[in-house]
Design a protein around this motif. Structure first.
Motif, short mmCIF file in Angstrom:
data_model
loop_
_atom_site.label_atom_id
_atom_site.label_comp_id
_atom_site.label_asym_id
_atom_site.label_seq_id
_atom_site.Cartn_x
_atom_site.Cartn_y
_atom_site.Cartn_z
N PHE A 1 5.16 -4.64 -5.29
CA PHE A 1 4.57 -3.56 -6.07
C PHE A 1 4.55 -2.29 -5.23
O PHE A 1 4.05 -2.28 -4.10
N THR A 2 5.12 -1.22 -5.78
CA THR A 2 5.17 0.07 -5.10
C THR A 2 4.17 1.00 -5.76
O THR A 2 4.42 1.58 -6.83
N GLU A 3 2.99 1.11 -5.15
CA GLU A 3 1.94 1.98 -5.66
C GLU A 3 1.02 2.36 -4.51
O GLU A 3 1.31 2.08 -3.35
N LYS A 4 -0.12 2.93 -4.83
CA LYS A 4 -1.05 3.38 -3.79
C LYS A 4 -1.87 2.22 -3.22
O LYS A 4 -2.24 1.29 -3.93
N MET A 5 -2.15 2.32 -1.93
CA MET A 5 -3.08 1.44 -1.23
C MET A 5 -4.26 2.28 -0.76
O MET A 5 -4.06 3.40 -0.29
N LEU A 6 -5.46 1.76 -0.89
CA LEU A 6 -6.68 2.47 -0.51
C LEU A 6 -7.46 1.65 0.50
O LEU A 6 -7.72 0.46 0.27
N VAL A 7 -7.83 2.26 1.62
CA VAL A 7 -8.71 1.60 2.58
C VAL A 7 -10.15 1.72 2.08
O VAL A 7 -10.58 2.81 1.66
N THR A 8 -10.89 0.60 2.09
CA THR A 8 -12.28 0.59 1.63
C THR A 8 -13.20 0.26 2.81
O THR A 8 -12.74 0.03 3.92
N HIS A 9 -14.48 0.21 2.53
CA HIS A 9 -15.46 -0.11 3.57
C HIS A 9 -15.38 -1.56 4.03
O HIS A 9 -15.93 -1.91 5.07
N ARG A 10 -14.68 -2.39 3.23
CA ARG A 10 -14.58 -3.81 3.59
C ARG A 10 -13.15 -4.32 3.69
O ARG A 10 -12.92 -5.43 4.18
N GLY A 11 -12.18 -3.53 3.23
CA GLY A 11 -10.81 -4.01 3.26
C GLY A 11 -9.86 -3.06 2.57
O GLY A 11 -9.81 -1.87 2.90
N LEU A 12 -9.11 -3.57 1.59
CA LEU A 12 -8.09 -2.78 0.92
C LEU A 12 -8.23 -2.88 -0.59
O LEU A 12 -8.58 -3.93 -1.14
N SER A 13 -7.93 -1.78 -1.26
CA SER A 13 -7.89 -1.74 -2.72
C SER A 13 -6.76 -0.79 -3.12
O SER A 13 -5.83 -0.58 -2.35
N GLY A 14 -6.87 -0.21 -4.31
CA GLY A 14 -5.80 0.64 -4.83
C GLY A 14 -4.84 -0.20 -5.66
O GLY A 14 -4.80 -1.43 -5.55
N ALA B 1 -1.62 -0.97 -5.70
CA ALA B 1 -0.69 -1.92 -5.07
C ALA B 1 -1.42 -3.18 -4.62
O ALA B 1 -0.92 -4.29 -4.76
N VAL B 2 -2.62 -3.01 -4.08
CA VAL B 2 -3.40 -4.15 -3.58
C VAL B 2 -3.93 -4.98 -4.74
O VAL B 2 -3.89 -6.22 -4.70
N LEU B 3 -4.45 -4.32 -5.78
CA LEU B 3 -4.92 -5.06 -6.95
C LEU B 3 -3.79 -5.88 -7.56
O LEU B 3 -3.98 -7.06 -7.91
N GLN B 4 -2.61 -5.28 -7.66
CA GLN B 4 -1.47 -6.01 -8.23
C GLN B 4 -1.13 -7.26 -7.42
O GLN B 4 -1.00 -8.35 -7.95
N ILE B 5 -1.00 -7.09 -6.12
CA ILE B 5 -0.58 -8.23 -5.29
C ILE B 5 -1.67 -9.27 -5.16
O ILE B 5 -1.40 -10.45 -4.92
N SER B 6 -2.94 -8.85 -5.35
CA SER B 6 -4.04 -9.80 -5.21
C SER B 6 -3.94 -10.96 -6.20
O SER B 6 -4.41 -12.07 -5.92
N SER B 7 -3.33 -10.72 -7.36
CA SER B 7 -3.21 -11.78 -8.36
C SER B 7 -2.33 -12.92 -7.86
O SER B 7 -2.43 -14.04 -8.36
N TYR B 8 -1.47 -12.61 -6.90
CA TYR B 8 -0.54 -13.62 -6.37
C TYR B 8 -0.99 -14.19 -5.03
O TYR B 8 -0.39 -15.13 -4.51
N TRP B 9 -2.05 -13.61 -4.46
CA TRP B 9 -2.48 -14.01 -3.12
C TRP B 9 -3.32 -15.28 -3.16
O TRP B 9 -4.16 -15.46 -4.04
N SER C 1 -5.82 6.94 1.49
CA SER C 1 -4.90 6.32 0.54
C SER C 1 -3.47 6.74 0.84
O SER C 1 -3.22 7.88 1.25
N THR C 2 -2.53 5.81 0.63
CA THR C 2 -1.12 6.14 0.83
C THR C 2 -0.27 5.22 -0.02
O THR C 2 -0.69 4.12 -0.39
N GLU C 3 0.94 5.67 -0.36
CA GLU C 3 1.84 4.82 -1.15
C GLU C 3 2.49 3.78 -0.25
O GLU C 3 2.96 4.10 0.85
N VAL C 4 2.53 2.54 -0.74
CA VAL C 4 3.09 1.43 0.02
C VAL C 4 3.90 0.54 -0.91
O VAL C 4 3.88 0.70 -2.14
N VAL C 5 4.59 -0.41 -0.31
CA VAL C 5 5.12 -1.55 -1.06
C VAL C 5 4.34 -2.76 -0.57
O VAL C 5 4.33 -3.06 0.62
N ALA C 6 3.66 -3.45 -1.50
CA ALA C 6 2.91 -4.65 -1.16
C ALA C 6 3.70 -5.85 -1.67
O ALA C 6 4.15 -5.85 -2.83
#
Length: 399
Positions: free
Chosen positions: A227-240, A242-250, A215-220
């Motif tokens: 969104f400036t928050e944490k990003m987490l690498v998962t077994h299938r992709g990305l979470s955390g 910052a990723v959850l926030q930006i996913s709503s717009y993806w 996990s590391t802090e990023v800007v997504a």
């Protein structure tokens, strides 16, 4: 069951989650006869699992900008008339201990069950009748709304749909609210998973997913949304967050841009006069910014094309503009909320009543989706309060 055997109320509310409970409280305490119906065996099931079991019940910094909708202005009225301070006052009146985390997020100290019990006590005081384990079989309307259910028939001049979206089907989520809207000719903004982990392409899974847990802090960013928050690498992709926030717009096929080193310069020391421009020095610098495993992998995947100032600048640019095109999301099973829903153009922003007189939609079933951090609860409280107060204001006085 004939008309004389039906149970009659001033308002029927379908969905005993956050929005439905708040609507019931507001209508009931102003004198309405309220029936709150849910197919689940108990009210507030999604509240109980929220915030890691401690319920992130609101956010101090709630603004209309924290919500996604085809009409960005729609949420303003309800949010202005029932604020985070209003809900916090209710929490404190019931003696529930709470604490504030970063970015204005408010949580229960003990358990999310404290919030559910608070809402149920308020319902009891307001005379609300709650019918759990009740399946809705048909909905019809003439001079009133008629629900045929597994527990008999219910009639009322007002019907509120507070059934949420499609997220977390194992908790009982269904498309019932959208079906009712379509039945009455109301438009729907196509629902989609939101606040949801993203899935890499197979190539990116092979490249990054053995780093699961890093996990590391990023800007997504997508467009103007950042969104400036944490990003987490998962077994299938990305979470955390910052990723959850930006996913709503993806949207499928879009790239998401990640700045992996916000406000930091990994090549600054290497560009200094007489600096050693080599992989070992760059790796050491990058390890001061990123977790070591991620820094090492980044060096393997994106080694500099050379050691000139221009080559280092290009490498630095990629670090701040890592473009990822996800293959998909983890879907409704892991989505915290559902984006889209009943088109706000069909609803009154002040009352949440649809263009079908007496038919209201509140909470997640509406095309209003909050950011992560208590905003969706605040929309539930605010939209529920708006509908409940409106119904109470127009209901006939008790005999």
């Amino acid at each position: 069951m004939n008309e004389s055997q039906a149970q009659k109320f001033d308002v029927l509310i379908v969905g005993a989650g956050a929005a439905g409970l708040m609507c019931a409280i507001e209508a009931g305490k102003h004198g309405c006869r309220v029936a709150l119906l849910d197919h689940a065996e108990r009210p507030g099931k999604k509240i109980l699992i929220s915030g890691g079991g401690r319920c992130n019940f609101t956010n101090r910094h709630t603004r209309p900008e924290n919500f996604l909708s085809a009409n960005p202005h729609f949420a303003k009225s309800a949010l202005a008339r029932y604020t985070p301070s209003d809900f916090l006052a209710l929490v404190e009146r019931h003696g529930i201990a709470w604490h504030e985390k970063h970015l204005g997020q408010l949580f229960c100290d003990r358990s999310a069950s404290d919030v559910v019990q608070m809402l149920l006590r308020e319902c009891a005081e307001a005379g609300v009748r709650i019918f759990c384990s009740t399946e809705i079989e048909t909905v019809s309307r003439d001079d009133a709304f008629h629900l045929r259910t597994s527990r008999g028939e219910f009639h009322a001049p007002a019907l509120v749909i507070a059934t949420g979206g499609l997220s977390i089907p194992k908790m009982g989520a269904t498309g019932f609210g959208y079906e009712v809207a379509r039945q009455f000719g109301l438009k729907i903004v196509e629902p989609r998973p939101a606040l949801v982990p993203l899935v890499f392409s197979s190539a990116d899974q092979a490249r990054w997913c053995d780093l699961a847990g890093v996990s590391t802090e990023v800007v997504a960013a997508i467009g103007r949304q950042r969104f400036t928050e944490k990003m987490l690498v998962t077994h299938r992709g990305l979470s955390g967050p910052a990723v959850l926030q930006i996913s709503s717009y993806w949207r499928e096929g879009e790239a998401i841009e990640f700045d992996l080193a916000p406000k930091m310069d990994a090549t600054a020391e290497l560009r200094a006069p007489q600096a050693r421009r080599e992989s070992a020095a760059l790796r050491t610098s990058l390890r001061t910014i990123l977790p070591h495993r991620l820094a090492d992998r980044w060096m393997e995947v994106y080694s500099p094309s050379g050691w000139s100032t221009a080559a280092l600048a290009e490498w630095e640019k990629r670090l701040h503009r890592w473009n990822v095109v996800p293959e998909t999301t983890e879907g409704y099973a892991k989505a915290e909320v559902t984006a889209g829903g009943v088109d706000t153009g069909e609803l009154s922003a002040k009352t949440m009543e649809s263009r079908v007189p007496g038919l209201f939609f509140i909470g997640e079933v509406v095309d209003v989706t909050g950011h992560l951090g208590g905003f969706n609860f605040q929309w539930a409280w605010a939209s529920g309060a708006a509908a409940g107060r409106s119904i109470a204001a127009t209901a006939p006085l008790p005999a």
